[in-house]
Each structure stands twice: as C-alpha cells, then as structure tokens.
Write a protein that holds these residues in place. Structure first.
Motif, mmCIF file in Angstrom:
data_model
loop_
_atom_site.group_PDB
_atom_site.id
_atom_site.type_symbol
_atom_site.label_atom_id
_atom_site.label_comp_id
_atom_site.label_asym_id
_atom_site.label_seq_id
_atom_site.Cartn_x
_atom_site.Cartn_y
_atom_site.Cartn_z
ATOM 1 N N SER A 259 10.606 0.911 -2.272
ATOM 2 C CA SER A 259 10.701 0.940 -3.729
ATOM 3 C C SER A 259 9.896 -0.190 -4.365
ATOM 4 O O SER A 259 9.270 -0.008 -5.410
ATOM 5 C CB SER A 259 12.163 0.851 -4.160
ATOM 6 O OG SER A 259 12.862 2.009 -3.794
ATOM 7 N N LYS A 260 9.923 -1.363 -3.744
ATOM 8 C CA LYS A 260 9.200 -2.504 -4.307
ATOM 9 C C LYS A 260 7.693 -2.330 -4.180
ATOM 10 O O LYS A 260 6.939 -2.561 -5.127
ATOM 11 C CB LYS A 260 9.626 -3.794 -3.605
ATOM 12 C CG LYS A 260 10.975 -4.333 -4.019
ATOM 13 C CD LYS A 260 11.253 -5.671 -3.338
ATOM 14 C CE LYS A 260 12.588 -6.244 -3.777
ATOM 15 N NZ LYS A 260 12.866 -7.541 -3.120
ATOM 16 N N GLN A 261 7.248 -1.946 -2.975
ATOM 17 C CA GLN A 261 5.820 -1.867 -2.709
ATOM 18 C C GLN A 261 5.208 -0.536 -3.142
ATOM 19 O O GLN A 261 3.985 -0.397 -3.180
ATOM 20 C CB GLN A 261 5.547 -2.078 -1.219
ATOM 21 C CG GLN A 261 5.966 -3.437 -0.689
ATOM 22 C CD GLN A 261 5.587 -3.611 0.779
ATOM 23 O OE1 GLN A 261 4.596 -3.050 1.255
ATOM 24 N NE2 GLN A 261 6.386 -4.384 1.497
ATOM 25 N N LYS A 262 6.061 0.453 -3.461
ATOM 26 C CA LYS A 262 5.591 1.802 -3.769
ATOM 27 C C LYS A 262 4.717 2.320 -2.633
ATOM 28 O O LYS A 262 3.640 2.871 -2.842
ATOM 29 C CB LYS A 262 4.828 1.808 -5.106
ATOM 30 C CG LYS A 262 5.688 1.435 -6.297
ATOM 31 C CD LYS A 262 6.748 2.508 -6.536
ATOM 32 C CE LYS A 262 7.581 2.194 -7.765
ATOM 33 N NZ LYS A 262 8.913 1.786 -7.491
ATOM 34 N N ARG A 263 5.194 2.137 -1.410
ATOM 35 C CA ARG A 263 4.453 2.553 -0.219
ATOM 36 C C ARG A 263 5.445 2.907 0.876
ATOM 37 O O ARG A 263 6.435 2.217 1.072
ATOM 38 C CB ARG A 263 3.536 1.425 0.252
ATOM 39 C CG ARG A 263 2.948 1.643 1.628
ATOM 40 C CD ARG A 263 2.218 0.423 2.144
ATOM 41 N NE ARG A 263 0.900 0.268 1.561
ATOM 42 C CZ ARG A 263 0.005 -0.604 1.993
ATOM 43 N NH1 ARG A 263 0.303 -1.435 2.989
ATOM 44 N NH2 ARG A 263 -1.180 -0.686 1.433
ATOM 45 N N THR A 283 8.045 -1.160 5.363
ATOM 46 C CA THR A 283 8.185 0.175 4.771
ATOM 47 C C THR A 283 8.090 1.279 5.815
ATOM 48 O O THR A 283 7.980 2.451 5.468
ATOM 49 C CB THR A 283 7.095 0.405 3.710
ATOM 50 O OG1 THR A 283 5.803 0.295 4.342
ATOM 51 C CG2 THR A 283 7.187 -0.624 2.601
ATOM 52 N N ARG A 301 9.625 10.881 -2.448
ATOM 53 C CA ARG A 301 9.447 10.870 -3.905
ATOM 54 C C ARG A 301 10.483 9.977 -4.577
ATOM 55 O O ARG A 301 10.170 9.192 -5.467
ATOM 56 C CB ARG A 301 9.589 12.287 -4.452
ATOM 57 C CG ARG A 301 8.366 13.169 -4.330
ATOM 58 C CD ARG A 301 8.716 14.544 -4.848
ATOM 59 N NE ARG A 301 7.593 15.456 -4.781
ATOM 60 C CZ ARG A 301 7.725 16.768 -4.880
ATOM 61 N NH1 ARG A 301 8.925 17.292 -5.038
ATOM 62 N NH2 ARG A 301 6.681 17.555 -4.831
ATOM 63 N N LEU A 304 9.680 6.284 -3.803
ATOM 64 C CA LEU A 304 8.413 5.742 -4.268
ATOM 65 C C LEU A 304 8.357 5.567 -5.772
ATOM 66 O O LEU A 304 7.733 4.638 -6.267
ATOM 67 C CB LEU A 304 7.254 6.652 -3.837
ATOM 68 C CG LEU A 304 6.883 6.624 -2.361
ATOM 69 C CD1 LEU A 304 5.901 7.746 -2.054
ATOM 70 C CD2 LEU A 304 6.282 5.281 -1.988
ATOM 71 N N SER A 305 8.987 6.467 -6.501
ATOM 72 C CA SER A 305 8.659 6.491 -7.913
ATOM 73 C C SER A 305 9.822 6.655 -8.861
ATOM 74 O O SER A 305 9.602 6.823 -10.042
ATOM 75 C CB SER A 305 7.667 7.635 -8.167
ATOM 76 O OG SER A 305 8.161 8.842 -7.641
ATOM 77 N N ASP A 306 11.048 6.623 -8.367
ATOM 78 C CA ASP A 306 12.191 6.806 -9.259
ATOM 79 C C ASP A 306 11.995 8.001 -10.172
ATOM 80 O O ASP A 306 12.062 7.913 -11.389
ATOM 81 C CB ASP A 306 12.428 5.543 -10.111
ATOM 82 C CG ASP A 306 12.902 4.395 -9.248
ATOM 83 O OD1 ASP A 306 13.541 4.663 -8.224
ATOM 84 O OD2 ASP A 306 12.629 3.247 -9.611
ATOM 85 N N GLY A 311 2.350 5.716 -6.061
ATOM 86 C CA GLY A 311 2.696 5.202 -4.753
ATOM 87 C C GLY A 311 1.756 5.694 -3.669
ATOM 88 O O GLY A 311 0.828 6.466 -3.909
ATOM 89 N N ALA A 339 2.161 11.068 -4.797
ATOM 90 C CA ALA A 339 1.533 9.829 -4.319
ATOM 91 C C ALA A 339 0.160 10.109 -3.701
ATOM 92 O O ALA A 339 -0.205 11.240 -3.411
ATOM 93 C CB ALA A 339 2.438 9.177 -3.279
#
Length: 627
Positions: A259-263, A283, A301, A304-306, A311, A339
């Motif tokens: 969630s933090k790194q979007k990866r 991750t 999904r 990664l992106s809420d 991402g 992503a």
C-alpha cells in the motif's frame, strides 16, 4: 446471495464502535487536547505525530498525508477489506445482528461459528508445527532452511514449522484441544482412509498461508525425505477457508508495504518470498500452486490503489522455459490491471532464494529494480521463435507481435512500442503501425464487450468529468480564519450550540468557497436531524469529494482549551463572532436601504429602519461583551 446492509444498521455499527479502540489496535495514541488523541500515522512514514482521532465524532484525520474517515474506512484501508466485510466484522465485534435489503442475507451465526472453529483449528495447528520445528526430529528441516540461508529467527518470522512423520501427531493434538473428527474433516488438515482420518502433512517443512487479516487459512508443505511418495510441494486442499485462486502467500506481511509503495512483486515460491522480503523487497508475495489469475488481481487492486488506479505489478519468474511460460500467462491477464505491469527474469536462471544465497541481498533488490515492461518481454519472447534475417521470418514475427502491441491499453504508449517493434524487426515503422492498427481492429470486432467488476458496497466509483479545483482557504485573512474556527466548533460540538448559535450558522455567508460548501453540507445534515454517530461522516459524504479530507481535518483539529469550562467559553465566543459578522452584514444592508429612501418617503419608513439598526447595534455590543 448477500444483500446490501440496511443503512440504519450501518449507522448503528458506527454509533456502537469506539474508533479510538479500533485505531489503537494499529496506532499508539496519546491525548492531544480535550476529546482528541494523536499518534504516528499508519498510512505514511513520519517521526512527529500528525494523525488525530476524535472519538466524540468518530473521525480520524492525518495532517501529514490527508488520509481521513471513520472507523469503517480506517479498517477497510488497514485490512484491505470491502465495505460490507468491514461492517460485518465491526457488527460481530459489538454484538449487533445485521439486516439486509430485499430479503438478502449476510453470514448467519451458525456459519460464522463454523468458520471460527476452522480458524481456531488452523491457529492451533500452526502453533503445533512451529513447536515441532524445534525438536530433534526436525533436524532435516532445520538443515534445509539453513542451507537456503534462513536463520531460526527468519523461520519464526514467517511461522515456518515441521510436521512429524507419524500418522496422527497433529490429529491427537487437535482432539486433545476439543476438536471433533467432523470438524477436522472440514479443515483440510486431515486425509481420510478406510480406518478414519489421519494427518495430511507428515515429515515435511510447513509454511502457514494467511489471508489479508493475518488469519491462518491453510498450509504449504515441502517434502524432506526421499521415501516420501508424495509431491515435492503439497498444499491444503480447497476448503471453506482456503481457495487457492484467492490467496497469496506472504500477503499478511507485505500488505502494508504494498500500500505504501504502490508496488507488488509476485515470485514463485515460499522460500522466494522469504528471501525477497528478508533482502528488503517487502512487497513480495507468491501464488499457492496456481497461476496468477483474476482473483489475485482483485486482491492486488485493493492493495495498490484503494479502489482507484495506479501502481506497479512486477512478476519475478525463474529464467527457464517454465518461467517464461508463467510470465506469458501473466501477460494474458495484464488487461485486467489498472497498474503498470513488469517482469524480471534472472539471466542465469536463479530464483530469488538462490540469488540471495549466491550474491546477497543487494542482488535481489537489483533484480527487481531492473524490471522490464511486461509488453516488451512478451513481444521479445515471441520474436525469438523466428529467423529475423529472412523476409518470411520478419513478416511472421510481425504477425505475432502486432496483436500484442495493439493490446496496450495506453494509446500514448502504443505508437512508441510500434516504433520499438519496427526497430527490433528492421522494418518500416509505418508498415508496422498499419499492422498494429489492423490487429487492433480485428480484436475489437472479435471480442465481446468486457464487463466491469461490480463495485463493492461503500466503494466509491469515480464519475466522469474533471472535478472542480477547491483552493485551500487562506486563514491569514481574519474573516476566513474566523470562518474556519466556526466550522471546527460546529463539526466537533454540534450538540453544545444554542438555537441562537444555529441561527448564526444558517444565516452565515462565508467568503471562502470551500468554507461555504462545508457550511451548506452542515445545514443539510442538521435539517436531516443526522445523529451524532453519523454527523461528520454525513457531512463528508455531502461535500464535493475533494473537500472530504478537509472536513475530517476540521473535525479533529484540537481546539485551544485546557478544560471543559474553557472549551464551552471558546465555542460560545467563536459563535458570537460569527453572529457579529452576520449582524454587520445586516446593518450594511439596512444602511443601504436607508440611503436609498426617496426624499418624499414617509418618515415612518426611516424610523423603522433606524430602530432595526439600533437593535442590531445593541445586540452586537452584547455579543462582544460576552466574548
């Protein structure tokens, strides 16, 4: 099929849920003024606490990253569960029975109880396996872990255990803990023969497989002994808890970093996840005996992106033919991602675990950072089949590669890859582009329309069109500053306002557009007699979406008061100042009307206006005396 949860029940869940208790499961909170608490934000890295919680209005807001919401949205973001799932969890927590629209049903108590028994059995089994890894019998398993560069602490971090070689070691342990054979048959921990049930996993290293919430729902087992006739890896079979197409190993440890790194980095095995995460690739996850498919994409999904886009998804496969095949299977699913997708393959064929043993942590990180776009990889894997030194080879390679390029979602990237393909083939870019367009046209005519996943209850779906830009009000202007302070009071302490104070709110004309929008939402919420449990959330839902976080900020900012008496005095003073401004506006209007009176107007009209002016001035002086 589950129905939508009734709004009244959702409101009741909000009312009964203590947001402070919910947040404190993840964040250490300290007092930050009357009725306010603060701590380090769980959504971004920070050294000074900027994350505020105000239990009275059931709201949180981070002044650092802007995240905000109520207890439901907090748990949705932390556990990556849907709106309905989160409400059901909170309802169970507070002992509330939910009701559903149109005769729909949620999880009944009996099924919830059975599921909990299965979870309890898995928890006991995990503890049993972990304890067994410390025994002399597990020497072969300890040796295998050590040979792969894992310490006992590493094994403990990932919950690795050992299944004894006997037929009923776990069975006897679970029976002693009160589990019946009928329950154990449903867990997937047992196999069944003519003489009854027996341990499914025997003489193997064991990895617990957990869901997003961290609950153990299954196990993966690696063969240790040559006389074991079973497969190299044996997983839990499909059960009520364990659906292999819906689980990712390591997701419980990786979800926060994803969630933090979007990866998200997808590797192939349990030891690869361990190696990657220990090397610093926090991750990393792996599928459990199946290809990365549609259900895994749904999990990605959400992480990664809420529920939005963006991402990176990076597939890390072995360098052999099987690894290339896996990467191409992943490519076939690429269009389901919002992503950007990439692939990384170690040239010498080593997996992340082997690479870490051979070259250290840095090599694993470097492998991931040297990722290549999945489209490029898929195109080049196709090109190697043909002899590009011949006309026939180049033409056939173009026929295979053109649909791949045509499938690129981003229309801005498509021409760039067409030019790259022309360079790799040594062909005219215009000819390649024509082939790509033709392939795209054939695909559009041949393929049925793609449907979208149904939006989960409570998850926002973006509306078309550009959103208006809302500027943050400049509080250096004293009037704008007063507007903000008034909104803070109304959002945080609506029940403390007198009828006269509410009159000031209703009649106020805010100069800052953002303040005016919030004030309108407050008036609507008050007119609807919104209960305190939904007060802030209702206003957040009513304002334009870009202002939702601003409302949460106003609802949690500490007010300058050290006691309840000081707080009451402060609130009254702020509302009096708001009324004072309203009186000044009214006086200006009356003076204008007085000046516009015709010379021959009846004297009674001027006298009436002057009386109103005098009354307003007396009221204004009275308010200033109270402040």
């Amino acid at each position: 099929m589950p129905g939508l949860i009734k709004r009244d029940d959702i409101d009741e869940v909000r009312t009964r849920t203590d947001i402070k208790a919910v947040v404190e499961a993840f964040v250490s909170l300290k007092p930050a003024g009357i009725g306010s608490y603060k701590g380090l934000c769980p959504f971004h890295d920070e050294r000074s606490p900027s994350f505020h919680v105000r239990p009275q209005v059931g709201t949180y807001h981070c002044f650092g990253c802007g995240e905000s919401g109520d207890a439901i949205s907090f748990l949705m973001k932390m556990n990556h569960t849907s709106f309905a799932e989160t409400v059901e969890q909170l309802a169970a927590r507070v002992g509330l029975e939910l009701h559903y629209e149109d005769g729909g049903k949620g999880p009944d108590r009996e099924s919830v109880g059975k599921r909990q028994r299965l979870l309890d059995a898995h928890k006991v089994a995990e503890e049993f396996y972990r304890a067994q890894l410390q025994t002399p019998e597990a020497a072969e398993g300890q040796k295998m872990l050590a040979e792969r560069g894992f310490t006992p602490a590493d094994a403990a971090r990932f919950g690795v255990g050992y299944a004894p070689q006997g037929w009923d070691a776990l069975l006897r342990h679970l029976r002693n803990k009160g589990f019946t054979d009928d329950e154990l048959k449903l867990t997937g921990l047992m196999s069944e023969g003519q003489r009854g049930i027996y341990d499914r996993f025997r003489g193997r290293l064991i990895w617990p497989i957990r869901d997003l919430t961290g609950a153990t729902i299954g196990f993966g087992a690696r063969k240790l002994y040559e006389d074991d006739p079973g497969p190299k890896y044996l997983n839990t079979p499909e059960t009520q808890l364990y659906k292999k197409s819906q689980v990712l190993y390591g997701i419980d440890l990786a979800k926060r970093e994803i969630s933090k790194q979007k990866r998200i980095v997808v590797v192939e095995g349990y030891t690869d996840v361990m190696a990657a995460q220990l090397a610093g690739v926090g991750t990393a996850v792996a599928t459990c005996g199946t290809a990365f498919g549609t259900d895994h994409i749904k999990i990605a999904r959400r992480l990664l992106s809420d529920f939005g886009g963006g991402g990176e998804v990076i597939f890390c496969f072995d360098g052999d033919a099987a690894g290339q095949k896996a990467a191409l299977r992943a490519f076939q699913e690429d269009q389901r991602f919002v992503a950007q997708t990439y692939v990384c393959v170690e040239p010498s064929g080593m997996d992340p675990c082997e690479l870490r043993q051979e070259r250290g942590d840095e090599a694993v990180v470097e492998l991931i950072e040297n990722k290549r776009p999945l489209f490029e990889f898929a195109i080049k894997v196709g090109l190697v089949k043909y002899d590009l030194n011949t006309v026939e080879g180049r033409v056939n390679a173009l026929r295979e590669a053109a649909p791949v390029v045509a499938a690129i979602r981003d229309p801005a990237m498509r021409p760039g890859y067409a030019r790259e393909l022309a360079g790799w083939l040594g062909m005219d870019p215009n000819e390649v582009m024509r082939s790509v367009r033709a392939a795209g046209g054939r695909a559009r005519h041949a393929a049925p329309a793609q449907g979208h996943d149904d939006a989960s209850q409570g998850e926002a779906v973006p509306s078309p069109g550009a959103a208006p830009v809302w500027e943050r009000p400049d509080t250096r202007d004293p009037v704008v500053r007063m507007e903000r302070e008034a909104l803070e009071v109304v959002l945080q302490h609506p029940n403390s306002l007198s009828a006269e104070a509410w009159q000031a709110v209703y009649g106020a004309h805010f100069v800052a557009p953002a303040h005016a929008a919030v004030k309108d939402a407050i008036v609507n919420a008050a007119a609807a007699q919104t209960p305190m449990s939904r007060w802030v959330e209702a206003i957040r839902e009513s304002v334009p979406e870009p202002l939702a976080a601003f409302v949460a900020e106003l609802a949690v900012v500490p007010l300058p008061a050290a006691s309840d008496d000081q707080l009451a005095l402060y609130c009254r003073g702020i509302m009096n100042r708001l009324f004072d401004i309203q009186i000044n506006h009214a006086k200006a209007e009356l003076l204008g009307r007085l000046q516009r009176l015709a010379i021959d107007a009846p004297p009674e009209e001027a006298q009436a206006l002057n009386r109103e002016l005098m009354e307003l001035e007396m009221r204004r002086r009275s308010l200033r005396a109270e402040t």
